[in-house]
Design a protein around this motif. Structure first.
Motif, short mmCIF file in Angstrom:
data_model
loop_
_atom_site.label_atom_id
_atom_site.label_comp_id
_atom_site.label_asym_id
_atom_site.label_seq_id
_atom_site.Cartn_x
_atom_site.Cartn_y
_atom_site.Cartn_z
N PRO A 158 -8.07 -0.99 -8.04
CA PRO A 158 -7.94 -0.03 -6.94
C PRO A 158 -7.80 1.40 -7.46
CG PRO A 158 -5.88 -1.22 -7.26
CD PRO A 158 -6.90 -1.89 -8.13
N PHE B 223 0.89 4.28 -2.94
CA PHE B 223 0.68 5.72 -2.74
C PHE B 223 1.93 6.53 -3.12
CE2 PHE B 223 -2.55 4.00 0.24
CZ PHE B 223 -3.67 4.61 -0.32
N LEU C 3 -7.37 5.73 -5.95
CA LEU C 3 -6.78 6.45 -4.82
C LEU C 3 -7.78 6.75 -3.72
CD1 LEU C 3 -4.32 8.94 -6.57
CD2 LEU C 3 -3.76 6.94 -5.18
N GLY D 222 -3.34 -0.88 -2.57
CA GLY D 222 -4.57 -0.12 -2.74
C GLY D 222 -5.80 -0.97 -2.50
N CYS E 13 -3.05 10.38 -1.03
CA CYS E 13 -1.71 9.76 -0.96
C CYS E 13 -0.97 10.16 0.31
CB CYS E 13 -0.89 10.16 -2.18
SG CYS E 13 -1.50 9.54 -3.76
N SER F 270 2.00 6.77 -6.86
CA SER F 270 0.93 7.65 -7.33
C SER F 270 1.28 9.11 -7.14
CB SER F 270 -0.38 7.32 -6.60
OG SER F 270 -0.80 5.99 -6.88
N HIS G 75 0.84 -1.19 0.00
CA HIS G 75 0.00 0.00 0.00
C HIS G 75 0.88 1.26 0.00
CE1 HIS G 75 -3.49 -2.44 0.40
NE2 HIS G 75 -3.23 -2.84 1.63
N ALA H 171 -8.63 3.52 -2.01
CA ALA H 171 -7.41 3.02 -1.36
C ALA H 171 -7.18 3.74 -0.04
CB ALA H 171 -6.21 3.19 -2.28
#
Length: 452
Positions: A381, A11, A383, A372, A36, A14, A7, A386
């Protein structure tokens, strides 16, 4: 198991480079960044002050400072009293050093109340002191965003095209509880109530805000996004969160016993189990044949300990990752009805089926390959889901710690290891949708402002 490192990687990647399908969401870029940054905070991957950071984190303090500077440089208005949702909405090729009389482009480069909330949250997480903001100006702007009925607009657009006025202000955006919540959170984060108490600036009309929320209470016990609409878990969160932030957490004193108790019941009844016809051998059975029933009804027909359960936002909808947070945080802000139990950080959330909620998120919507969480099982998934999946699990971890550990929520040792895997998550504050440590930093700033 909770794939914490996956995870965190999801993030981090991303933040640095979003996949192309996020192009259509570029006008809400601050929201994506918030998901994030706040997720990495809950996962313990941000090097903040003296806090211990995960040894696996590749995020540096210089990178944290860069994120902070980016928010200020690209999204803060020249007036320093509000934020855009994204640099994509800024007016291009305009010299802001020129007075507005040189052109009307500045009149269309306006702040957005949701963007302002997300920006303030990001900066609080990154331990900014708001010294570059015009907090008094922001409170005046929030007042301008409030409508006569107590609700809030997304922002205010200035127009010089009306012959009857040299500077006509027009509110824009939907009329629902989301913007009211963003206004209440922004007011709390910048110490707007402190400024109003010191007579530095006039406060928003709190009585009208509370009156509007009361008008959104639906007949079945939920809270809708607007008057006379269907009860909705998102509306319940925004309504209760707004009341909590405006009343210092005294939700029951404001809404009353009848409304609060009905809302607790409504929220608990929206924890649902997926019911699949196990007797059917049809290979072409589609997902449309999967229905959801309340946990109370399902437990009478099949052992609920064998079926993971999440929360749904409305009647006759499937369980959804985001509502595990919206409903869970609503319950967290509401104390347990009809008991003399001491107050706690988890409120009525302890009355829900914590074990099934955790198992729903970990086994149905968690993506252990790339990290996510998805909206529902089998989806890709994104954002928002997530982040809310991580935040929902953080709230469940708060309940588990408060109630004495994983062994009280499992049926065997193997499952105990799965439940225990979420305990490294930091505590989360439901009202602000931030880590408790971020809220504590905001409280330090508020204490400083009280003394000024």
């Amino acid at each position: 198991m909770f794939a914490l490192d996956r995870h965190a990687s999801f993030f981090q990647h991303s933040l640095r480079l979003l996949p192309y399908h996020y192009t259509q969401t570029d006008t809400t870029r601050l929201a994506l960044i918030f998901f994030c940054v706040s997720a990495l905070d809950l996962l313990g991957y941000l090097p903040l002050g003296n806090q211990q950071c995960s040894s696996k984190s590749k995020i540096t303090k210089d990178e944290v400072e860069h994120w902070k500077e980016w928010v200020y440089a690209t999204c803060l208005l020249p007036t320093r009293d509000a934020f855009r949702c994204s640099p994509a909405t800024a007016v291009p090729h305009y010299d802001y050093s020129l007075p507005t009389s040189h052109g009307d482009k500045l009149d269309y480069d306006v702040g957005h109340i949701a963007g302002t909330y997300f920006a303030l949250c990001i900066l609080i997480i990154l331990r900014d002191d708001f010294s570059r903001l015009d907090r008094v100006g922001m409170m005046r702007w929030l007042r301008k965003c409030q409508r006569a009925d107590g609700s809030f607009a997304a922002g205010v657009l200035r127009s010089k095209s009306n012959a009857l006025s040299d500077n006509l202000e027009e509110k824009f955006g939907e009329r629902d509880l989301r913007f009211g919540y963003c206004a209440a959170a922004a007011r709390w984060l910048i110490g707007g109530d402190i400024l109003a108490r010191k007579n530095v600036v006039e406060d928003i009309d709190i009585d009208r805000v509370l009156g509007y929320i009361a008008s959104c209470v639906s007949y079945e016990g939920g809270i809708a996004m607007g008057p006379y609409a269907e009860g909705h878990a998102g509306g319940g969160y925004c309504g209760v969160g707004t009341v909590s932030l405006l009343s210092q957490g005294k939700v029951r004193n404001v809404l009353g016993d009848v409304v609060v108790d009905a809302l607790v019941r409504w929220s608990l009844m929206h924890q649902v189990y997926a019911e699949v016809d196990l007797e059917s051998d049809s290979e072409d059975e589609s997902d449309s044949e999967v229905t959801s029933v309340s946990s109370a009804d399902m437990s009478l027909r099949r052992p609920m300990t064998d079926i993971p359960a999440g929360f749904t936002g409305r009647v006759n909808k499937p369980a959804d990752t985001c509502y595990c947070f919206w409903s869970g945080a609503t319950l967290e802000m509401l104390d347990v009805p009809g008991t003399s139990l001491p107050s706690s950080i988890t409120g009525s959330l302890r009355l829900s089926d914590i074990r099934s909620n955790v198992m729903f998120l970990l086994t149905q919507t968690q993506n252990t390959m790339i990290g996510g969480f998805s909206k529902v099982a089998g989806a890709h998934p994104d954002l928002m889901h997530a982040y809310l999946g991580v935040a929902a699990l953080a709230m469940c971890a708060d309940v588990i710690r408060e109630q004495g550990g994983p062994e009280k929520f499992v049926k065997d040792d193997a499952e105990g290891d799965v439940i225990a895997s979420i305990l490294p998550l930091k505590s989360v504050d439901g009202a602000l949708c931030l880590s408790t440590s971020a809220k504590q930093y905001a409280e330090v700033l508020r204490a400083k402002w009280e003394k000024e």
